[in-house]
Structures are given as structure tokens and as C-alpha cells.
Motif scaffolding. Structure first.
Motif, PDB file in Angstrom:
ATOM      1  N   PHE A  22     120.996 -89.537 -41.003  1.00  0.00           N
ATOM      2  CA  PHE A  22     120.885 -88.537 -39.941  1.00  0.00           C
ATOM      3  C   PHE A  22     122.195 -87.788 -39.764  1.00  0.00           C
ATOM      4  O   PHE A  22     122.203 -86.552 -39.639  1.00  0.00           O
ATOM      5  CB  PHE A  22     120.467 -89.208 -38.646  1.00  0.00           C
ATOM      6  N   LEU A  23     123.314 -88.493 -39.754  1.00  0.00           N
ATOM      7  CA  LEU A  23     124.610 -87.839 -39.594  1.00  0.00           C
ATOM      8  C   LEU A  23     124.923 -86.932 -40.780  1.00  0.00           C
ATOM      9  O   LEU A  23     125.498 -85.857 -40.623  1.00  0.00           O
ATOM     10  CB  LEU A  23     125.711 -88.876 -39.396  1.00  0.00           C
ATOM     11  N   GLN A  30     121.204 -79.036 -41.846  1.00  0.00           N
ATOM     12  CA  GLN A  30     119.750 -79.064 -41.918  1.00  0.00           C
ATOM     13  C   GLN A  30     119.092 -78.561 -40.644  1.00  0.00           C
ATOM     14  O   GLN A  30     117.958 -78.107 -40.674  1.00  0.00           O
ATOM     15  CB  GLN A  30     119.268 -80.488 -42.198  1.00  0.00           C
ATOM     16  N   TYR A  31     119.764 -78.625 -39.526  1.00  0.00           N
ATOM     17  CA  TYR A  31     119.166 -78.276 -38.243  1.00  0.00           C
ATOM     18  C   TYR A  31     119.732 -76.982 -37.667  1.00  0.00           C
ATOM     19  O   TYR A  31     119.595 -76.723 -36.479  1.00  0.00           O
ATOM     20  CB  TYR A  31     119.381 -79.418 -37.246  1.00  0.00           C
ATOM     21  N   GLN A  32     120.329 -76.143 -38.481  1.00  0.00           N
ATOM     22  CA  GLN A  32     120.941 -74.917 -37.991  1.00  0.00           C
ATOM     23  C   GLN A  32     119.909 -73.860 -37.609  1.00  0.00           C
ATOM     24  O   GLN A  32     120.039 -73.194 -36.604  1.00  0.00           O
ATOM     25  CB  GLN A  32     121.894 -74.340 -39.038  1.00  0.00           C
ATOM     26  N   ASP A  33     118.877 -73.679 -38.414  1.00  0.00           N
ATOM     27  CA  ASP A  33     117.889 -72.622 -38.194  1.00  0.00           C
ATOM     28  C   ASP A  33     116.521 -73.247 -38.000  1.00  0.00           C
ATOM     29  O   ASP A  33     115.719 -73.330 -38.921  1.00  0.00           O
ATOM     30  CB  ASP A  33     117.883 -71.663 -39.382  1.00  0.00           C
ATOM     31  N   LEU A  34     116.230 -73.684 -36.786  1.00  0.00           N
ATOM     32  CA  LEU A  34     114.960 -74.362 -36.525  1.00  0.00           C
ATOM     33  C   LEU A  34     113.794 -73.390 -36.407  1.00  0.00           C
ATOM     34  O   LEU A  34     112.660 -73.738 -36.711  1.00  0.00           O
ATOM     35  CB  LEU A  34     115.073 -75.196 -35.245  1.00  0.00           C
ATOM     36  N   ASP A  35     114.039 -72.165 -35.960  1.00  0.00           N
ATOM     37  CA  ASP A  35     112.956 -71.216 -35.761  1.00  0.00           C
ATOM     38  C   ASP A  35     112.706 -70.333 -36.980  1.00  0.00           C
ATOM     39  O   ASP A  35     111.670 -69.670 -37.045  1.00  0.00           O
ATOM     40  CB  ASP A  35     113.263 -70.315 -34.565  1.00  0.00           C
ATOM     41  N   GLY A  36     113.609 -70.324 -37.921  1.00  0.00           N
ATOM     42  CA  GLY A  36     113.476 -69.428 -39.068  1.00  0.00           C
ATOM     43  C   GLY A  36     112.257 -69.704 -39.916  1.00  0.00           C
ATOM     44  O   GLY A  36     111.502 -68.788 -40.251  1.00  0.00           O
TER      45      GLY A  36
END
Length: 54
Positions: A22-23, A30-36
Motif C-alpha cells: 500500500f505504501l 497510483q491514487y493521484q487521478d481518481l476521477d480521470g
């Protein structure tokens, strides 16, 4: 009772491996663009595959 001697270290090791994965995913972005990706599905591409055109 002697089984716990094996199960407790194995469970701690698996938990640590999950935490490290996870870290690593946080640091690699991996979690920078959640809506893209969710919005990308809704819009058509400008250039699609040309099927049947010579």
C-alpha cells in the motif's frame, strides 16, 4: 496451542507485506487521478478504429 507459534508470525508478515504494498502504491502515484478513468469512459475518442474503410 503450538500452531499459534507459526500462525502469529505468518499473519504479522502478511500484514506487513500488505502495508508495504500500500505504501509503495501511494509513493508511485497510483491514487493521484481518481476521477480521470471514471470520466474517460464517458467521452468518445476523437479517432476511433476505421473498420471497413479502404
Amino acid at each position: 496451542m503450538s500452531v499459534l507459534v507459526y500462525l502469529i508470525p505468518v499473519s504479522i508478515a502478511l500484514g506487513a507485506a500488505g502495508l508495504l504494498a500500500f505504501l509503495w502504491s501511494l509513493r508511485s502515484g497510483q491514487y493521484q487521478d481518481l476521477d480521470g478513468a471514471a470520466e474517460r469512459v464517458l467521452f468518445d475518442d476523437e479517432e476511433g478504429p476505421e473498420i471497413g474503410k479502404p
